[in-house]
Design an enzyme around this catalytic site. Structure first.
Site: not given
Ligand code: DX5
Ligand code: ZN
Length: 213
Positions: A34, A67, A145-146, A172, A174
């Site tokens: 992704h 994405h 992320g995170g 997508d 958490g």
């Molecule tokens: C946020 C992103 C997600 C993110 C998910 O804008 O679209 O793809 O990387 O990351 P985790 O799994 O860390 O929540």
């Molecule tokens: Zn994403």
């Protein structure tokens, strides 16, 4: 529609070693990679463009899941298609002719997705479902992320599953062993996971736990 698929988000991986990341993801059994493309405008952050994806393409056997978190994806889809994208997802909130962009993604031979931010109701994407192979329900605010999973997105997943019983529904943000169960039960079948996979001691075991194995 696919069975349960894990789409490993490289956003929170070691960006100084993308080739190593691609190898690890291939070995983990995750089927998709992704790519969170951010333009510093639709969201505050800037990540990577099609040239990074192109550089990584020869080093991975996975399906490339793009994405696009950009204001106007119109000019980006061709570049990502040429770089080796297999799916391109665009946001319902982006400023473009969505029908034209989704049609163009299909014309380029790719699968197409439509994404909604947490504050956007399912109804905003419904008029485009005939042109989408996949619906992406954001379960965090896009940008980083995170972050923590937003449980109040569960009814939206259920709403899309009822409206589109045969389409892929991706979630997508958490996603971990606990939240993956909730979203699978609500009807999601494509699970994006970044932090959870890349922080795990054993990525294969972590990927399996997302499938409920
Ligand atoms: C946020 C992103 C997600 C993110 C998910 O804008 O679209 O793809 O990387 O990351 P985790 O799994 O860390 O929540
Ligand atoms: Zn994403």
């Amino acid at each position: 529609m696919h069975g349960t698929v894990i789409s490993a988000s490289i956003l929170n991986s070691d960006l100084s070693d993308l080739r190593g990341t691609a190898r690890k993801v291939d070995d983990s059994g995750a089927e998709w990679l992704h790519f969170d493309v951010m333009d510093g405008n639709f969201v505050e952050n800037i990540t990577f463009g099609s040239s990074v994806l192109k550089a990584l393409k020869p080093w991975s056997d996975t399906f490339f899941d793009v994405h696009l978190m950009v204001n106007d994806p119109t000019r980006q889809v061709k570049l990502f298609a040429e770089a080796g994208a297999d799916n391109i997802t665009v946001h319902a909130e982006s400023r473009c002719d969505l029908r034209a962009v989704l049609t163009e993604i299909h014309r380029l031979g790719l699968s197409a997705g439509i994404a909604v931010k947490p504050g956007t109701p399912a109804s905003a994407a419904m008029p485009y479902l005939d042109l989408a192979d996949m619906i992406l329900v954001m379960t965090v605010e896009p940008g980083y992320g995170g972050q923590g999973f937003m449980r109040d997105m569960i009814p939206k997943i259920q709403e899309f599953r009822a409206a589109a019983p045969d389409k892929d529904i991706e979630v997508d943000g958490g996603i971990n062993a606990e939240t993956s169960k909730l979203v699978r039960e609500a009807g999601a079948n494509i699970l994006v996971a970044g932090t959870y996979l890349f922080r795990a001691e054993n990525m294969r075991t972590a990927a399996e736990s997302l499938r409920g194995i």
